[in-house]
Design an enzyme around this catalytic site. Structure first.
Site, PDB file in Angstrom:
ATOM      1  N   HIS A   9      -7.492   7.462  -1.241  1.00 17.48           N
ATOM      2  CA  HIS A   9      -7.970   7.631  -2.612  1.00 17.48           C
ATOM      3  C   HIS A   9      -9.107   6.656  -2.912  1.00 17.48           C
ATOM      4  O   HIS A   9      -9.337   5.706  -2.168  1.00 17.48           O
ATOM      5  CB  HIS A   9      -6.839   7.404  -3.625  1.00 17.48           C
ATOM      6  CG  HIS A   9      -5.952   8.601  -3.802  1.00 17.48           C
ATOM      7  ND1 HIS A   9      -4.876   8.843  -2.991  1.00 17.48           N
ATOM      8  CD2 HIS A   9      -5.990   9.622  -4.696  1.00 17.48           C
ATOM      9  CE1 HIS A   9      -4.281   9.963  -3.382  1.00 17.48           C
ATOM     10  NE2 HIS A   9      -4.936  10.455  -4.404  1.00 17.48           N
ATOM     11  N   LYS A  55      -7.884   3.441  -7.756  1.00 14.19           N
ATOM     12  CA  LYS A  55      -6.495   3.870  -7.905  1.00 14.19           C
ATOM     13  C   LYS A  55      -5.567   2.672  -7.850  1.00 14.19           C
ATOM     14  O   LYS A  55      -5.705   1.808  -6.974  1.00 14.19           O
ATOM     15  CB  LYS A  55      -6.119   4.891  -6.827  1.00 14.19           C
ATOM     16  CG  LYS A  55      -4.743   5.516  -7.039  1.00 14.19           C
ATOM     17  CD  LYS A  55      -4.550   6.731  -6.163  1.00 14.19           C
ATOM     18  CE  LYS A  55      -3.173   7.352  -6.366  1.00 14.19           C
ATOM     19  NZ  LYS A  55      -2.966   7.784  -7.769  1.00 14.19           N
TER      20      LYS A  55
END
Length: 245
Positions: free
Chosen positions: A133, A137
């Site tokens: 990600h 995040k």
């Protein structure tokens, strides 16, 4: 018209959902959005369905607002703890609640394939889940990775909490038989890549999903919201939206 209200409207996903509503030809309208520090009572009352992509700390308040207004709610917020799931279970006795770690239709189908593979390949195959990600995040493993891990565990008749292994480091010893491993990578602007790797003797099977941008999650959230409208009180998942067993 189905009026959609968004909790966390200024976040990445909230903005993506608002944009998807504007582009939709499915008879959707934007009922408005609220963010941290703002009252959501009026929004909950005028929306036909609420979508929550805010923060775990706000979930209890948002559930209370949805219950008070008798408005169904789609919860896509990740990083939830056991207490949050108790709250969702309680709310589901009064209203329709759909909670998921990922609103992508592709990921929903991937989870079904992972469960089937885990069941058919059996315990001799090791399972590792790798996710990537963007650098911003804040939770790991991702909600999607955990969703896939739950699917794998369910396929084997196991409880994920009893088999989950995350963040190996140092002298860890040999791999525990039957464990489900997780690895989280963070960097750049990746919307979300997930792979479930089944490793057997002299062969490997990899099931993957690559998200190119957040629009796929926004479209999936809206499909879930449309499906949830008019449902009886209860707790639902994306499997129900795609009619997967």
């Amino acid at each position: 018209m189905t009026a959609i209200g968004i909790f966390g409207s200024k976040g990445r996903m909230g903005q993506a959902i608002a944009a998807a509503i504007a582009d939709s030809a499915q008879g959707l309208s934007f009922a408005g959005g609220v963010d941290a520090g703002e009252s959501g009572e009026a929004l909950a009352a005028r929306a036909d369905v609420l979508i929550d992509f805010s923060a775990p700390a706000a979930l209890e308040e948002h559930l209370d607002l949805a219950i008070a207004a008798n408005t169904p709610i789609v919860i896509g917020t990740t990083g939830l703890e056991e207490r949050h799931h108790w709250l969702i279970d309680e709310a589901a006795t009064s209203i329709a609640v759909l909670q998921t770690g990922n609103t992508s239709l592709g990921v929903t189908l991937l989870a079904a394939l992972v469960r089937e593979a885990a069941a058919r390949l059996g315990p001799d195959w090791d399972i590792e889940i790798v996710e990537t990600h963007h650098r911003m995040k804040v939770d790991a493993p991702s909600g999607t990775a955990l969703l896939l891990g739950e699917a794998a565990a369910k396929g084997r008749g196991l409880v994920l909490a009893d088999t989950k292994v995350s963040g190996r480091d140092g002298i860890t010893g040999a791999r525990d038989s039957g464990s489900i491993g997780f690895a989280a990578l963070r960097g750049g602007t990746v919307a979300g890549d997930h792979s479930v790797i089944f490793l057997g003797e002299a062969e490997r099977l990899t099931l993957s999903h690559l998200a190119e941008n957040r629009s796929i999650f926004a479209r999936g959230a809206l499909k879930a919201a449309l499906w949830l409208k008019g449902q009886k009180p209860g707790r639902y998942s994306m499997n129900d939206v795609l009619n997967l067993v």
